[in-house]
Design a protein around this motif. Structure first.
Motif, short mmCIF file in Angstrom:
data_model
loop_
_atom_site.label_atom_id
_atom_site.label_comp_id
_atom_site.label_asym_id
_atom_site.label_seq_id
_atom_site.Cartn_x
_atom_site.Cartn_y
_atom_site.Cartn_z
N CYS A 28 56.16 59.63 10.87
CA CYS A 28 56.99 58.53 11.15
C CYS A 28 58.17 59.33 10.22
CB CYS A 28 57.43 57.73 11.54
SG CYS A 28 56.41 57.07 13.43
N ARG A 50 56.20 66.28 25.97
CA ARG A 50 56.30 65.16 27.47
C ARG A 50 56.02 65.81 28.63
NH1 ARG A 50 55.78 60.19 25.98
NH2 ARG A 50 57.10 59.30 23.47
N PHE A 58 51.92 57.72 18.04
CA PHE A 58 53.12 57.86 16.53
C PHE A 58 51.80 56.90 15.91
CE2 PHE A 58 56.32 57.97 19.35
CZ PHE A 58 56.93 59.35 19.62
N LYS A 71 59.69 49.89 18.28
CA LYS A 71 60.52 50.51 19.03
C LYS A 71 61.91 50.67 19.45
CE LYS A 71 60.47 51.41 24.34
NZ LYS A 71 61.42 50.80 24.19
N PHE A 74 62.86 53.40 17.03
CA PHE A 74 63.10 54.15 18.68
C PHE A 74 63.69 54.20 19.46
CE2 PHE A 74 57.89 54.87 16.91
CZ PHE A 74 58.59 56.21 16.89
N GLN A 80 62.22 58.81 23.05
CA GLN A 80 60.96 58.21 24.13
C GLN A 80 59.68 57.73 22.92
OE1 GLN A 80 60.21 60.25 27.48
NE2 GLN A 80 59.23 58.77 28.00
N ALA A 81 59.45 56.51 23.41
CA ALA A 81 58.48 55.64 23.16
C ALA A 81 58.84 54.17 23.90
CB ALA A 81 58.09 55.99 21.01
N GLU A 85 52.16 52.96 21.81
CA GLU A 85 52.36 55.32 21.69
C GLU A 85 52.51 54.39 19.98
OE1 GLU A 85 54.01 57.40 25.08
OE2 GLU A 85 54.91 56.65 23.36
N VAL A 86 52.76 53.57 19.28
CA VAL A 86 52.69 53.20 17.87
C VAL A 86 51.89 52.49 16.87
CG1 VAL A 86 55.01 52.24 16.25
CG2 VAL A 86 55.51 52.99 18.58
#
Length: 301
Positions: A28, A50, A58, A71, A74, A80-81, A85-86
């Motif tokens: 990041c 995507r 991430f 989040k 983001f 978008q996340a 996904e983190v």
């Protein structure tokens, strides 16, 4: 030898890169943003990935924020996340303590770090002391600090309120108890702020390791440690041969990818400079691909 991509590279070359990998792992700081400033073209590139059905994750060593707070960042930057996904080193450290070390009930963790690390520990049901506690965030000389054998681990991440009191407490718990685990969220020497480099988590850990001596060093959980990749692969299934790690640091992001059998893309928008690749003393760590910025991949659309 790395494949060097730049603004003059053809659309075909960038499209080939996007087509070759199904899963994309992104650092990041220095890759998506600098501090609170979004790097040009990032949103468009992620949207393109995507649309092509790519799996995006991430992966950050920054332990100052929890996944939930990431989040929010983001969202604020228009990226978008989803929370799942983190993967941050704070989350990975909490999972390591609960699932691998299996910290017994009745044991607690002493924290040198910020509220993001505390939130991840709390979510894993781990008791902790220190951290943002006002009693530890003081410049008053520490009073007598007694050994506390209920402290089963000391966990250190980047702490922007680091002080001597915290160092003394962590030292006492580790020095007096050889069974007390010594965990580092990561050992990054620096991190890229909005206006340049600043000391990272590794710089907070180094004085304590020096005081304890060479037989007592912190176990790093974040990149390039394989522990982080194991944590990711426990939650997400993907083929390493069809996966690429995108980062700005040779000694963390790129080594992390190589150690896990992933392909690697170095962006020159953060820590690493071109000179470290092609100068008189080039790094032994060689990425598979190099480009100036993630935004360069807009050429594929």
């Amino acid at each position: 030898m790395s494949v060097r991509l730049n603004a003059q590279s053809t659309q075909e070359k960038y499209s080939e890169l996007l087509d070759k990998y199904d899963t994309w792992l992104f650092d990041c700081d220095g890759v998506l943003w600098h501090g609170d400033r979004l790097i040009d073209g990032v949103v468009e590139v992620l949207e393109t990935l995507r649309k092509r059905g790519k799996h995006i994750l991430f992966v950050t060593n920054n332990a100052t924020k929890s996944r939930k707070n990431y989040k929010k960042k983001f969202d604020k930057l228009g990226i978008q996340a989803e929370v799942d996904e983190v993967f941050g080193s704070a989350y990975a450290s909490a999972v390591y303590l609960s699932s691998v070390l299996k910290l017994p009930k009745g044991k607690k963790v002493y924290v040198i770090g910020m509220d993001g690390l505390e939130e991840e520990l709390r979510d894993e049901g781990i008791d902790f002391i220190g951290g943002t506690d006002p009693a530890d965030n003081t410049f008053e000389p520490p009073s007598e600090i007694l050994p506390d054998f209920s402290v089963g681990a000391v966990v250190i991440g980047l702490d922007m309120s680091i002080n001597y009191t915290k160092m003394c407490k962590a030292f006492r718990y580790l020095h007096s108890n050889p069974d007390c685990a010594f965990i580092a969220t990561n050992k990054d020497s620096t991190y890229p702020g909005s206006h340049g480099l600043l000391p990272g988590a590794g710089s907070c850990i180094a004085p304590l390791e020096y005081a304890l001596g060479p037989k007592r060093t912190a176990l790093p959980i974040g990149k390039p440690s394989k522990t982080m990749l194991d944590c990711i692969m426990a939650k997400h299934h993907f083929d390493p041969k069809r996966t690429i790690m995108v980062g700005d640091r040779l000694n963390t992001d790129i080594e992390f990818g190589k150690a896990g059998g992933l392909s690697t893309l170095l962006v020159l928008s953060g820590i690493t400079s071109e000179d470290e690749l092609t100068g008189p003393n080039p790094s032994p760590t060689v990425p598979d691909y190099v480009t100036d910025s993630l935004g360069d991949l807009r050429a594929a659309s």
